[in-house]
Structures are given as structure tokens and as C-alpha cells.
Motif scaffolding. Sequence first.
Motif, PDB file in Angstrom:
ATOM      1  N   ASN A 151      53.924 120.992  10.395  1.00  0.00           N
ATOM      2  CA  ASN A 151      53.776 120.044   9.285  1.00  0.00           C
ATOM      3  C   ASN A 151      54.769 118.904   9.469  1.00  0.00           C
ATOM      4  O   ASN A 151      55.714 119.011  10.239  1.00  0.00           O
ATOM      5  N   MET A 152      54.541 117.847   8.681  1.00  0.00           N
ATOM      6  CA  MET A 152      55.452 116.717   8.815  1.00  0.00           C
ATOM      7  C   MET A 152      55.686 116.023   7.492  1.00  0.00           C
ATOM      8  O   MET A 152      54.763 115.875   6.676  1.00  0.00           O
ATOM      9  N   VAL A 153      56.942 115.602   7.264  1.00  0.00           N
ATOM     10  CA  VAL A 153      57.304 114.836   6.073  1.00  0.00           C
ATOM     11  C   VAL A 153      57.896 113.508   6.531  1.00  0.00           C
ATOM     12  O   VAL A 153      58.858 113.489   7.304  1.00  0.00           O
ATOM     13  N   PHE A 154      57.303 112.405   6.066  1.00  0.00           N
ATOM     14  CA  PHE A 154      57.890 111.081   6.297  1.00  0.00           C
ATOM     15  C   PHE A 154      58.805 110.761   5.123  1.00  0.00           C
ATOM     16  O   PHE A 154      58.330 110.562   4.000  1.00  0.00           O
ATOM     17  N   ASP A 155      60.108 110.728   5.361  1.00  0.00           N
ATOM     18  CA  ASP A 155      61.051 110.379   4.297  1.00  0.00           C
ATOM     19  C   ASP A 155      61.365 108.878   4.402  1.00  0.00           C
ATOM     20  O   ASP A 155      62.091 108.443   5.301  1.00  0.00           O
ATOM     21  N   LEU A 156      60.788 108.107   3.478  1.00  0.00           N
ATOM     22  CA  LEU A 156      60.935 106.642   3.514  1.00  0.00           C
ATOM     23  C   LEU A 156      61.998 106.157   2.531  1.00  0.00           C
ATOM     24  O   LEU A 156      62.087 104.956   2.248  1.00  0.00           O
ATOM     25  N   THR A 157      62.808 107.080   2.012  1.00  0.00           N
ATOM     26  CA  THR A 157      63.781 106.744   0.960  1.00  0.00           C
ATOM     27  C   THR A 157      64.684 105.574   1.363  1.00  0.00           C
ATOM     28  O   THR A 157      65.013 104.723   0.543  1.00  0.00           O
ATOM     29  N   ASN A 158      65.093 105.538   2.626  1.00  0.00           N
ATOM     30  CA  ASN A 158      66.035 104.496   3.061  1.00  0.00           C
ATOM     31  C   ASN A 158      65.368 103.393   3.882  1.00  0.00           C
ATOM     32  O   ASN A 158      66.042 102.661   4.609  1.00  0.00           O
ATOM     33  N   LEU A 159      64.048 103.307   3.758  1.00  0.00           N
ATOM     34  CA  LEU A 159      63.322 102.249   4.466  1.00  0.00           C
ATOM     35  C   LEU A 159      63.368 100.976   3.610  1.00  0.00           C
ATOM     36  O   LEU A 159      63.004 100.997   2.444  1.00  0.00           O
ATOM     37  N   THR A 160      63.828  99.876   4.197  1.00  0.00           N
ATOM     38  CA  THR A 160      63.965  98.638   3.424  1.00  0.00           C
ATOM     39  C   THR A 160      62.762  97.713   3.580  1.00  0.00           C
ATOM     40  O   THR A 160      62.591  96.775   2.810  1.00  0.00           O
ATOM     41  N   PHE A 161      61.942  97.970   4.614  1.00  0.00           N
ATOM     42  CA  PHE A 161      60.747  97.135   4.807  1.00  0.00           C
ATOM     43  C   PHE A 161      59.714  97.921   5.613  1.00  0.00           C
ATOM     44  O   PHE A 161      60.054  98.646   6.543  1.00  0.00           O
ATOM     45  N   MET A 162      58.455  97.760   5.223  1.00  0.00           N
ATOM     46  CA  MET A 162      57.371  98.322   6.041  1.00  0.00           C
ATOM     47  C   MET A 162      56.132  97.443   5.878  1.00  0.00           C
ATOM     48  O   MET A 162      55.837  96.981   4.778  1.00  0.00           O
ATOM     49  N   ASP A 163      55.436  97.201   7.000  1.00  0.00           N
ATOM     50  CA  ASP A 163      54.150  96.518   6.888  1.00  0.00           C
ATOM     51  C   ASP A 163      53.055  97.470   7.375  1.00  0.00           C
ATOM     52  O   ASP A 163      53.304  98.672   7.513  1.00  0.00           O
ATOM     53  N   SER A 164      51.875  96.961   7.659  1.00  0.00           N
ATOM     54  CA  SER A 164      50.766  97.867   7.980  1.00  0.00           C
ATOM     55  C   SER A 164      50.971  98.606   9.303  1.00  0.00           C
ATOM     56  O   SER A 164      50.259  99.566   9.590  1.00  0.00           O
ATOM     57  N   SER A 165      51.952  98.170  10.107  1.00  0.00           N
ATOM     58  CA  SER A 165      52.275  98.923  11.331  1.00  0.00           C
ATOM     59  C   SER A 165      52.739 100.329  10.964  1.00  0.00           C
ATOM     60  O   SER A 165      52.451 101.295  11.671  1.00  0.00           O
ATOM     61  N   GLY A 166      53.460 100.442   9.857  1.00  0.00           N
ATOM     62  CA  GLY A 166      53.922 101.749   9.383  1.00  0.00           C
ATOM     63  C   GLY A 166      52.764 102.616   8.928  1.00  0.00           C
ATOM     64  O   GLY A 166      52.766 103.843   9.116  1.00  0.00           O
ATOM     65  N   ILE A 167      51.760 101.969   8.336  1.00  0.00           N
ATOM     66  CA  ILE A 167      50.563 102.704   7.901  1.00  0.00           C
ATOM     67  C   ILE A 167      49.850 103.288   9.129  1.00  0.00           C
ATOM     68  O   ILE A 167      49.466 104.461   9.142  1.00  0.00           O
ATOM     69  N   GLY A 168      49.721 102.458  10.166  1.00  0.00           N
ATOM     70  CA  GLY A 168      49.091 102.924  11.405  1.00  0.00           C
ATOM     71  C   GLY A 168      49.851 104.088  12.019  1.00  0.00           C
ATOM     72  O   GLY A 168      49.263 105.063  12.484  1.00  0.00           O
ATOM     73  N   LEU A 169      51.168 103.984  11.964  1.00  0.00           N
ATOM     74  CA  LEU A 169      52.021 105.053  12.510  1.00  0.00           C
ATOM     75  C   LEU A 169      51.801 106.367  11.751  1.00  0.00           C
ATOM     76  O   LEU A 169      51.663 107.440  12.362  1.00  0.00           O
ATOM     77  N   MET A 170      51.743 106.288  10.430  1.00  0.00           N
ATOM     78  CA  MET A 170      51.591 107.517   9.630  1.00  0.00           C
ATOM     79  C   MET A 170      50.197 108.121   9.811  1.00  0.00           C
ATOM     80  O   MET A 170      50.047 109.340   9.917  1.00  0.00           O
ATOM     81  N   ILE A 171      49.178 107.259   9.874  1.00  0.00           N
ATOM     82  CA  ILE A 171      47.818 107.781  10.064  1.00  0.00           C
ATOM     83  C   ILE A 171      47.679 108.441  11.440  1.00  0.00           C
ATOM     84  O   ILE A 171      47.049 109.491  11.571  1.00  0.00           O
ATOM     85  N   GLY A 172      48.330 107.855  12.439  1.00  0.00           N
ATOM     86  CA  GLY A 172      48.304 108.442  13.788  1.00  0.00           C
ATOM     87  C   GLY A 172      48.903 109.840  13.806  1.00  0.00           C
ATOM     88  O   GLY A 172      48.336 110.772  14.398  1.00  0.00           O
ATOM     89  N   ARG A 173      50.058 110.019  13.135  1.00  0.00           N
ATOM     90  CA  ARG A 173      50.699 111.343  13.096  1.00  0.00           C
ATOM     91  C   ARG A 173      49.890 112.295  12.225  1.00  0.00           C
ATOM     92  O   ARG A 173      49.838 113.484  12.487  1.00  0.00           O
ATOM     93  N   TYR A 174      49.261 111.758  11.173  1.00  0.00           N
ATOM     94  CA  TYR A 174      48.399 112.593  10.313  1.00  0.00           C
ATOM     95  C   TYR A 174      47.277 113.214  11.144  1.00  0.00           C
ATOM     96  O   TYR A 174      46.993 114.413  11.028  1.00  0.00           O
ATOM     97  N   LYS A 175      46.657 112.382  12.000  1.00  0.00           N
ATOM     98  CA  LYS A 175      45.554 112.885  12.838  1.00  0.00           C
ATOM     99  C   LYS A 175      46.048 113.994  13.762  1.00  0.00           C
ATOM    100  O   LYS A 175      45.371 115.007  13.946  1.00  0.00           O
ATOM    101  N   LEU A 176      47.236 113.800  14.326  1.00  0.00           N
ATOM    102  CA  LEU A 176      47.780 114.788  15.265  1.00  0.00           C
ATOM    103  C   LEU A 176      48.105 116.101  14.541  1.00  0.00           C
ATOM    104  O   LEU A 176      47.698 117.187  14.984  1.00  0.00           O
TER     105      LEU A 176
END
Lengths: 143, 114
Positions: free
Chosen positions: B43-68
Motif C-alpha cells: 500500500n502507499m500513502v502520499f503525505d502532502l502536508t509539507n508540499l508548498t506547490f503542486m501542479d498536474s504533474s503531481g496528479i500524473g505521478l499519483m495516478i501512475g503509482r495508484y495503477k502500480l
Amino acid sequence: MNNTKDNEMTLIFKSKSANESFARATVGAFASQLDPTLDELADIKTAVSEAVTNAIIHGYNNTTGDVHIHCEIKDRTIYIEISDKGCGIKNLAQAMQPLYSGCPEMERSGMGFTVMETFMDSLDVSSTLDKGTTVRMSKTLRA
Amino acid sequence: MDIKLQMKGRTLIAALSGELDHHSAKTVKDMLETAIVNKSAQNMVFDLTNLTFMDSSGIGLMIGRYKLITSIGGKVCIVSKSKTLNRLISMSGVTKLMDIYQSTDDAVKSVGGM
């Protein structure tokens, strides 16, 4: 009558991914003279990041060229134009569809134009094959 | 961009800080792919608590790991308290795939890692 608060700036930089943060931070700093809320500032920076990333990935396809940003402030509205002289977009209507990605192998979400459209008040994209793409966006900030 | 990886049971917690864009996403993706394999994460948890900026590249990254992760029968969720980030995550439809929690403990519990 000239509004003394009206302003404009132009930024030209190489299409290197390291410049994505530089570009959005610079536009954000320029917009800050309008005293935006944190949400408004985040919206602008995110939209700029999407357009600049598109120029780098799709426009120049990881070759190197110049990305131009021109910003104007008129009253409470910021107008942002981001252009490249890259390969252009063959099918613009398809490219602007949510979830469409021109580079599926690169793990792009295909949400770039949707983010720009949602976070800004207006979005206009024009593109000519082998000549480049220009994205025009605007956002009016709350007084 | 800084990334801290931690295992709780078979759940990989990736705590991201700084700015996640197209420039940084490739590095993060490579680190996560390696960690998922080397640590046998289910399983995987993305902890974004200390993320100061994200654009759709982050969405692509999370969807990629979700598929895996889901391909090996696991679950993925997100920790984020940022209204700005949550708005991007919601509008992208990612919340249909993974839930958002306020704390890593709640997130890890939800994927059955504790």
C-alpha cells in the motif's frame, strides 16, 4: 486616463524544466502588486506552471528554445500570455479535452488545459503547426 | 523537493516537501518505484502536508503509482490539509480513486497498514 497602477513585464527563458519554478515564481511576484489572496496567487502560479510545462514538453519536445511570457496588469486584472515557437498542436480541440495527453508514456495527467481553464477567468489558445503555440489567460482579482 | 520514505507494516509512506512539478516529478517517480520494489510495499500513502506547490504533474505521478499499487492488490491514499492542493486533487478526479485524510495515522489505518 492612464491608470498609474497599470503595469507590464516580459520574461524570456530557455525551455528547461528547471525554469518552471522560476517562471511561476516570477509571475507570482509580479501579480503580488495586486495584493492577491493566497488562493488567487496559487491559482495564477499553477496555471502558469501548466502552460510553461506544456511549452517545454510538447512545444519544444525537450529540444531547447525560448519561452516568452508577457504579463499586463490593468485595474484588478492580470493578463498572461505564454508562447513558444515549437512544433505547435495538430489537433487543438483534442488537446484541450480533459485527460487527453499527447505524451501518455510520460505519465502526464492530461489535466493541464483544464487546470488553466478552472483556475483562471479566461483561457484562449492558438497554435500553428511548426510555428508554435500561444496561451492567453486572465484573472480579475478581488478588490 | 525533498522526499522522506517510511514503512509501516507493508505500507510505504512518502512524505513530500517543497514544490512538485514536472521538473521534480521524474526524480520522485524513480525514488518511489525503487522503494515500492525494494521494500515490497503493498500500500502507499502520499503525505502532502509539507508540499508548498503542486501542479498536474503531481496528479500524473499519483495516478501512475495508484495503477502500480492497485495492480498488486494494494490501496493508495493521500494526507493533505491544504485547501489549495485539495482543490486541484478534487478537480482532477483523483478523489474517486483515493481518499484524503488529515493525518498519516488515519491514512495508514485506512489502507490496513497498522
